[in-house]
Design a protein around this motif. Structure first.
Motif, PDB file in Angstrom:
ATOM      1  N   ALA A  26     -11.051 -60.546  30.361  1.00 18.08           N
ATOM      2  CA  ALA A  26     -10.312 -59.393  29.883  1.00 18.08           C
ATOM      3  C   ALA A  26     -10.192 -59.439  28.363  1.00 18.08           C
ATOM      4  O   ALA A  26     -10.408 -60.481  27.740  1.00 18.08           O
ATOM      5  CB  ALA A  26      -8.928 -59.374  30.520  1.00 18.08           C
ATOM      6  N   GLU A  27      -9.881 -58.269  27.800  1.00 17.12           N
ATOM      7  CA  GLU A  27      -9.680 -58.200  26.350  1.00 17.12           C
ATOM      8  C   GLU A  27      -8.578 -59.174  25.920  1.00 17.12           C
ATOM      9  O   GLU A  27      -7.576 -59.308  26.629  1.00 17.12           O
ATOM     10  CB  GLU A  27      -9.262 -56.776  25.980  1.00 17.12           C
ATOM     11  CG  GLU A  27     -10.405 -55.954  25.438  1.00 17.12           C
ATOM     12  CD  GLU A  27      -9.905 -54.597  25.006  1.00 17.12           C
ATOM     13  OE1 GLU A  27     -10.604 -53.951  24.258  1.00 17.12           O
ATOM     14  OE2 GLU A  27      -8.807 -54.177  25.416  1.00 17.12           O
ATOM     15  N   HIS A  28      -8.804 -59.786  24.761  1.00 17.23           N
ATOM     16  CA  HIS A  28      -7.751 -60.696  24.344  1.00 17.23           C
ATOM     17  C   HIS A  28      -7.564 -60.634  22.831  1.00 17.23           C
ATOM     18  O   HIS A  28      -8.413 -60.130  22.097  1.00 17.23           O
ATOM     19  CB  HIS A  28      -8.079 -62.124  24.777  1.00 17.23           C
ATOM     20  CG  HIS A  28      -9.324 -62.659  24.164  1.00 17.23           C
ATOM     21  ND1 HIS A  28     -10.570 -62.531  24.757  1.00 17.23           N
ATOM     22  CD2 HIS A  28      -9.529 -63.304  22.997  1.00 17.23           C
ATOM     23  CE1 HIS A  28     -11.476 -63.080  23.992  1.00 17.23           C
ATOM     24  NE2 HIS A  28     -10.877 -63.550  22.886  1.00 17.23           N
ATOM     25  N   ARG A  29      -6.452 -61.048  22.425  1.00 17.48           N
ATOM     26  CA  ARG A  29      -6.200 -61.179  20.980  1.00 17.48           C
ATOM     27  C   ARG A  29      -5.467 -62.499  20.742  1.00 17.48           C
ATOM     28  O   ARG A  29      -4.780 -63.015  21.640  1.00 17.48           O
ATOM     29  CB  ARG A  29      -5.412 -59.983  20.443  1.00 17.48           C
ATOM     30  CG  ARG A  29      -4.017 -59.824  21.043  1.00 17.48           C
ATOM     31  CD  ARG A  29      -3.372 -58.569  20.490  1.00 17.48           C
ATOM     32  NE  ARG A  29      -1.924 -58.615  20.705  1.00 17.48           N
ATOM     33  CZ  ARG A  29      -1.312 -58.300  21.859  1.00 17.48           C
ATOM     34  NH1 ARG A  29      -2.031 -57.912  22.912  1.00 17.48           N
ATOM     35  NH2 ARG A  29      -0.007 -58.375  21.952  1.00 17.48           N
ATOM     36  N   GLU A  30      -5.621 -63.013  19.528  1.00 10.81           N
ATOM     37  CA  GLU A  30      -4.984 -64.275  19.203  1.00 10.81           C
ATOM     38  C   GLU A  30      -3.615 -64.023  18.603  1.00 10.81           C
ATOM     39  O   GLU A  30      -3.445 -63.151  17.759  1.00 10.81           O
ATOM     40  CB  GLU A  30      -5.839 -65.054  18.174  1.00 10.81           C
ATOM     41  CG  GLU A  30      -7.259 -65.286  18.612  1.00 10.81           C
ATOM     42  CD  GLU A  30      -7.350 -66.264  19.770  1.00 10.81           C
ATOM     43  OE1 GLU A  30      -8.328 -66.209  20.523  1.00 10.81           O
ATOM     44  OE2 GLU A  30      -6.423 -67.106  19.918  1.00 10.81           O
ATOM     45  N   THR A  31      -2.658 -64.709  19.074  1.00 12.99           N
ATOM     46  CA  THR A  31      -1.319 -64.614  18.494  1.00 12.99           C
ATOM     47  C   THR A  31      -0.857 -65.994  18.099  1.00 12.99           C
ATOM     48  O   THR A  31      -1.557 -66.993  18.363  1.00 12.99           O
ATOM     49  CB  THR A  31      -0.319 -64.019  19.501  1.00 12.99           C
ATOM     50  OG1 THR A  31      -0.205 -64.914  20.589  1.00 12.99           O
ATOM     51  CG2 THR A  31      -0.736 -62.661  19.980  1.00 12.99           C
ATOM     52  N   THR A  32       0.333 -66.033  17.529  1.00 11.00           N
ATOM     53  CA  THR A  32       0.860 -67.328  17.109  1.00 11.00           C
ATOM     54  C   THR A  32       1.163 -68.209  18.303  1.00 11.00           C
ATOM     55  O   THR A  32       1.161 -69.437  18.214  1.00 11.00           O
ATOM     56  CB  THR A  32       2.140 -67.145  16.292  1.00 11.00           C
ATOM     57  OG1 THR A  32       3.001 -66.284  17.028  1.00 11.00           O
ATOM     58  CG2 THR A  32       1.856 -66.561  14.935  1.00 11.00           C
ATOM     59  N   GLU A  33       1.403 -67.569  19.437  1.00 10.04           N
ATOM     60  CA  GLU A  33       1.739 -68.379  20.616  1.00 10.04           C
ATOM     61  C   GLU A  33       0.506 -68.687  21.471  1.00 10.04           C
ATOM     62  O   GLU A  33       0.620 -69.197  22.570  1.00 10.04           O
ATOM     63  CB  GLU A  33       2.765 -67.643  21.478  1.00 10.04           C
ATOM     64  CG  GLU A  33       4.171 -67.754  20.933  1.00 10.04           C
ATOM     65  CD  GLU A  33       4.990 -66.523  21.186  1.00 10.04           C
ATOM     66  OE1 GLU A  33       5.934 -66.302  20.437  1.00 10.04           O
ATOM     67  OE2 GLU A  33       4.673 -65.794  22.159  1.00 10.04           O
ATOM     68  N   GLY A  34      -0.644 -68.311  20.960  1.00 11.87           N
ATOM     69  CA  GLY A  34      -1.857 -68.579  21.708  1.00 11.87           C
ATOM     70  C   GLY A  34      -2.597 -67.286  22.019  1.00 11.87           C
ATOM     71  O   GLY A  34      -2.292 -66.225  21.480  1.00 11.87           O
ATOM     72  N   ARG A  35      -3.582 -67.378  22.913  1.00 16.50           N
ATOM     73  CA  ARG A  35      -4.412 -66.239  23.259  1.00 16.50           C
ATOM     74  C   ARG A  35      -3.697 -65.381  24.308  1.00 16.50           C
ATOM     75  O   ARG A  35      -3.218 -65.908  25.322  1.00 16.50           O
ATOM     76  CB  ARG A  35      -5.727 -66.742  23.815  1.00 16.50           C
ATOM     77  CG  ARG A  35      -6.783 -65.681  23.997  1.00 16.50           C
ATOM     78  CD  ARG A  35      -8.068 -66.275  24.455  1.00 16.50           C
ATOM     79  NE  ARG A  35      -8.797 -66.914  23.344  1.00 16.50           N
ATOM     80  CZ  ARG A  35      -9.944 -67.548  23.506  1.00 16.50           C
ATOM     81  NH1 ARG A  35     -10.466 -67.675  24.708  1.00 16.50           N
ATOM     82  NH2 ARG A  35     -10.549 -68.095  22.487  1.00 16.50           N
ATOM     83  N   VAL A  36      -3.643 -64.081  24.072  1.00 16.59           N
ATOM     84  CA  VAL A  36      -3.007 -63.173  25.042  1.00 16.59           C
ATOM     85  C   VAL A  36      -4.073 -62.249  25.603  1.00 16.59           C
ATOM     86  O   VAL A  36      -4.780 -61.572  24.861  1.00 16.59           O
ATOM     87  CB  VAL A  36      -1.881 -62.348  24.380  1.00 16.59           C
ATOM     88  CG1 VAL A  36      -1.365 -61.303  25.349  1.00 16.59           C
ATOM     89  CG2 VAL A  36      -0.754 -63.244  23.927  1.00 16.59           C
ATOM     90  N   TYR A  37      -4.199 -62.279  26.895  1.00 14.89           N
ATOM     91  CA  TYR A  37      -5.160 -61.400  27.567  1.00 14.89           C
ATOM     92  C   TYR A  37      -4.474 -60.103  27.945  1.00 14.89           C
ATOM     93  O   TYR A  37      -3.334 -60.099  28.398  1.00 14.89           O
ATOM     94  CB  TYR A  37      -5.688 -62.072  28.836  1.00 14.89           C
ATOM     95  CG  TYR A  37      -6.593 -63.240  28.558  1.00 14.89           C
ATOM     96  CD1 TYR A  37      -6.079 -64.525  28.475  1.00 14.89           C
ATOM     97  CD2 TYR A  37      -7.952 -63.059  28.366  1.00 14.89           C
ATOM     98  CE1 TYR A  37      -6.906 -65.599  28.212  1.00 14.89           C
ATOM     99  CE2 TYR A  37      -8.786 -64.124  28.117  1.00 14.89           C
ATOM    100  CZ  TYR A  37      -8.249 -65.397  28.038  1.00 14.89           C
ATOM    101  OH  TYR A  37      -9.080 -66.455  27.792  1.00 14.89           O
ATOM    102  N   THR A  38      -5.164 -59.017  27.758  1.00 14.27           N
ATOM    103  CA  THR A  38      -4.649 -57.724  28.213  1.00 14.27           C
ATOM    104  C   THR A  38      -5.428 -57.331  29.466  1.00 14.27           C
ATOM    105  O   THR A  38      -6.623 -57.055  29.398  1.00 14.27           O
ATOM    106  CB  THR A  38      -4.838 -56.641  27.139  1.00 14.27           C
ATOM    107  OG1 THR A  38      -4.345 -57.168  25.912  1.00 14.27           O
ATOM    108  CG2 THR A  38      -4.097 -55.371  27.520  1.00 14.27           C
ATOM    109  N   VAL A  39      -4.781 -57.425  30.563  1.00 10.58           N
ATOM    110  CA  VAL A  39      -5.467 -57.152  31.827  1.00 10.58           C
ATOM    111  C   VAL A  39      -5.172 -55.715  32.237  1.00 10.58           C
ATOM    112  O   VAL A  39      -4.011 -55.331  32.387  1.00 10.58           O
ATOM    113  CB  VAL A  39      -5.003 -58.117  32.932  1.00 10.58           C
ATOM    114  CG1 VAL A  39      -5.731 -57.812  34.215  1.00 10.58           C
ATOM    115  CG2 VAL A  39      -5.219 -59.535  32.492  1.00 10.58           C
ATOM    116  N   SER A  40      -6.205 -54.903  32.390  1.00 10.98           N
ATOM    117  CA  SER A  40      -5.994 -53.533  32.880  1.00 10.98           C
ATOM    118  C   SER A  40      -6.756 -53.376  34.183  1.00 10.98           C
ATOM    119  O   SER A  40      -7.928 -53.720  34.258  1.00 10.98           O
ATOM    120  CB  SER A  40      -6.477 -52.523  31.840  1.00 10.98           C
ATOM    121  OG  SER A  40      -7.861 -52.668  31.676  1.00 10.98           O
ATOM    122  N   GLY A  41      -6.056 -52.923  35.167  1.00 11.60           N
ATOM    123  CA  GLY A  41      -6.655 -52.810  36.490  1.00 11.60           C
ATOM    124  C   GLY A  41      -7.187 -51.421  36.731  1.00 11.60           C
ATOM    125  O   GLY A  41      -6.918 -50.499  35.978  1.00 11.60           O
TER     126      GLY A  41
END
Lengths: 456, 263
Positions: A26-41
């Motif tokens: 899934a699409e992801h972006r890097e943040t200060t807390e780590g990698r965040v995936y954006t899951v769209s169903g």
């Protein structure tokens, strides 16, 4: 193939196409807390339908269908060719006969009830008349009892012949249809000669019969028996040994005896499960106890057993008919009570039927009271003491019961019919769920419901 | 005798009037196998007036003032005769075994060789289960379930009637539940016996369809013979037959229920 077509694969990461491999994560972006995936169903229904490959179908069979034995609608839920659920929908032939009877005299009720189960009109009349006679506490003369049995058994033969004819046709055996209806024509022809009508006779009346048999009835019935003697074995020859017929019916529509009792199933279906329950034997009415006949049973509890039982019952009916002919003695066919019996002295006049001229001359010219009495009895009817009764008879389809309630008037307060077709039809889901759709047809045919009786 | 006095006569207090101290014959012996007497007689018919069942100018008989009381079902006295006594003993014993009070049978009627038990609807299902399962009773088959409407002004006008058949002992009995239906917003309720006799399924649906008797606990109580969106309950006595005037060759034919009748 787009990813939306194989959404399940895409979301689980199993899509191996070039396009799919791109969207493996899934699409992801890097943040200060780590990698965040954006899951769209996608649509959850797409995922489900993709995953389960459902082939469930809901099919309406009827109410207008050549194989449903009349205006019966079967709602089938199928998985491929297997029936997973079956529900019967009835009521398409509801004519309000029970309600109508409440607005007619007790004698006129016969004309209504004879139209319910139109393949066994005489059984309907018989059950109704037995109930009325029980309410009145009268017993019909011996000759009337025996003639009633004669008519009932002829009717039973005719009804079972239609079972073979229509049941065969529904399973694709058109020869069964032509043969069955040919033999039934013999029965109807004879009944027309004896009662005046082919169907809907209204011949059995409270208190006895509408009139005595024609002069030559003995010969007519005897020659009918001879014809049937020749033709009934034909069914054994044509069907009992026939592999297609056997394969379509054997092991199909299984209903064991406990299921029969729970569902209230009676008649040939119950006897095919092994219980020799025939009201002619266990609760004899109308002098049935004086006759010698067998109750064919089987323990196979399938359509095949029901076919064999019905064929055998025709032979047994013929046996009873012969015994009736031997036992008949001259006598009245209506009770003596002039408060119940119509005073009609029927004879054939120029219009084919009617009161004899002598009788008309007598009541018109000599006896005013007779005329009044005749008029009152025909228009107003007779009074029946208040109370209620239940009178069952064995119709070709099972226990046909009449629950009549009188409030003391000249018309019934309530006419309720326990119709064997109506009750037996409840066993359709039990017989056909889990089987093939082709076997549903065989199961309906083996119950042999008459929709005129089911819906009344 | 008012209702209160009647009850008093049923359960006299010791020493009070009508008690055993005053009565010559015994009357207070324990009667274990006897049904309770009904508080009110079961009325099974309507009062009738005149000769033709019509009021106003329709009745030309001159008997317009004639009044006939409503028929009420007479309770039967022991001995009932035939197999009924033996059966009743067995029945009451089975009821006691299953913890069903004997008062749940409100009245027993023996008429025309048939025995009828008027039962309390609260115990109907338990009674049916006892009748089906008890080894001395064995009513395997529920032959018929039907509704009866005795007419608009009759108290407890709707009856739900069950015909049970014992194939083992070859006996038939009738159970009957009487119901009020004065308030159209509050339909008459009876517990469904489908769980005991699955064959009652369609027959209860038919009774609901035709009489509006609500069978509580029925798996799918919907109309069966009439269309799903039908208004009213066709076999009730206040529902007209046809009810639509039919025109035939220019002449209006009134609906059958408005024509002159003779009962």
């Amino acid at each position: 193939m787009t990813s939306s077509d194989r959404l399940a694969d895409a979301t689980t990461g199993t899509d191996t196409t070039a396009e799919g491999s791109d969207t493996r994560y899934a699409e992801h972006r890097e943040t200060t807390e780590g990698r965040v995936y954006t899951v769209s169903g996608g649509d959850w229904d797409d995922v489900l339908s993709d995953a389960s490959h459902d082939e469930r179908m809901v099919i309406n069979m009827g109410p207008q269908h050549p194989s449903t034995h009349g205006v019966l609608r079967l709602v089938l839920e199928m998985e491929g060719e297997t029936v997973t659920q079956l529900r019967s929908v009835i009521g398409y032939l509801h004519t309000g006969i029970e309600k109508n009877c409440e607005y007619r005299t007790w004698t006129q009720g016969v004309t209504f009830v004879t139209r319910m189960d139109y393949l066994a009109p005489l059984s309907n009349e018989m059950g109704y008349c037995l109930a009325v006679e029980k309410l009145l506490d009268i017993e019909v003369p011996k000759r009337a009892q025996l003639l009633r049995i004669l008519l009932l058994e002829l009717n039973r033969i005719g009804s079972h012949l239609v079972y073979i004819a229509t049941g065969g046709m529904e399973l694709g055996a058109t020869t069964a249809m032509t043969l069955g209806f040919r033999e039934r024509e013999e029965v109807l022809h004879l009944l027309e000669h004896l009662t005046g009508l082919r169907m809907n006779h209204a011949f059995i009346r409270p208190g006895g019969l509408a009139q005595d048999m024609p002069e030559d009835f003995h010969e007519a019935v005897t020659s009918f028996c001879k014809v049937m003697d020749e033709r009934l074995p034909l069914y054994d020859k044509l069907f009992t040994g026939q592999p297609i017929w056997r394969n379509r019916l054997k092991g199909v529509g299984y209903l064991p005896v406990d299921a029969c009792l729970a569902l209230g199933v009676t008649g040939p279906v119950l006897r095919s499960a092994g219980l020799p329950w025939d009201l002619r034997k266990v609760e004899p009415y109308s002098s049935y106890e004086e006759f010698e006949f067998d109750i064919p049973t089987s323990t196979d509890a399938d359509c095949w057993a029901r076919y064999l039982i019905r064929v055998e019952e025709m032979h047994q009916s013929l046996k009873i008919v012969r015994q009736v002919l031997k036992r008949l003695e001259p006598g009245p066919v209506m009770v003596e009570d002039k408060k119940v019996a119509w005073p009609a002295q029927l004879s054939v006049s120029s219009d084919g039927m009617g009161n004899s001229l002598e009788h008309v001359r007598k009541i018109m010219g000599q006896s005013m009271e007779s005329l009044i009495h005749h008029f009152k009895l025909v228009t107003e009817g007779f009074h029946v003491p208040p109370g209620q009764v239940y009178a069952p008879v064995e119709s070709p389809r099972g226990e046909l019961g009449f629950h009549l309630v009188s409030d003391g008037g000249t018309r019934p307060l309530r006419v309720h019919v326990r119709e064997p077709s109506f009750v037996n039809l409840q066993s359709m889901p039990a017989m056909s769920e889990g089987g093939l759709v082709a076997d549903v047809i065989a199961a309906v045919a083996s119950i042999d419901p008459v929709m005129g009786g089911v819906d009344r | 005798m008012s209702e209160n006095d009647e009850r008093h006569a049923e359960n006299p207090e010791p020493g009070a009037g009508q008690s055993s101290a005053e009565r010559a014959e015994g009357g207070l012996e324990p009667t274990s196998a006897e049904p309770a007497r009904p508080a009110e007689p079961v009325v099974a018919g309507r009062q009738r007036k005149g000769m033709f069942g019509v009021s106003g100018t329709g009745d030309t008989s001159g008997y317009g003032g004639l009044r006939l009381p409503a028929y009420s079902v007479p309770p039967a006295e022991r001995p009932y005769g035939g197999w009924f006594d033996e059966f009743a003993d067995e029945f009451y014993a089975a009821l006691a075994d299953n913890g069903i009070p004997a008062e749940s049978v409100q009245q027993v009627t023996v008429d025309r060789g048939e025995i009828t038990f008027y039962v309390d609807r609260d115990h109907l299902v338990a009674i049916c289960r006892t009748l089906r399962d008890d080894a001395g009773l064995r009513f395997e088959l529920c032959s018929s379930v039907s509704g009866v409407d005795y007419g608009v002004d009759v108290p407890q006008r709707l009856h739900s009637v069950y015909h049970l058949t014992s194939m083992t002992y070859r006996r038939r009995i009738r159970l009957e539940v009487t119901l009020d239906c004065d308030n159209p917003d509050d339909p008459p309720h009876v517990p469904s016996i489908v769980e005991v006799y699955p064959t009652a399924d369609w027959q209860e649906r038919e009774a609901y369809d035709m009489f509006g008797i609500v069978y509580d606990g029925h798996p799918a109580l919907t109309r069966i013979l009439m269309p799903d969106d039908w208004d009213g309950f066709p076999q009730r006595k206040d529902y007209p037959l046809g009810g639509i005037p039919v025109e035939y060759k220019g002449a209006e034919i009134p609906p059958p229920d408005t024509r002159r009748s003779y009962s």
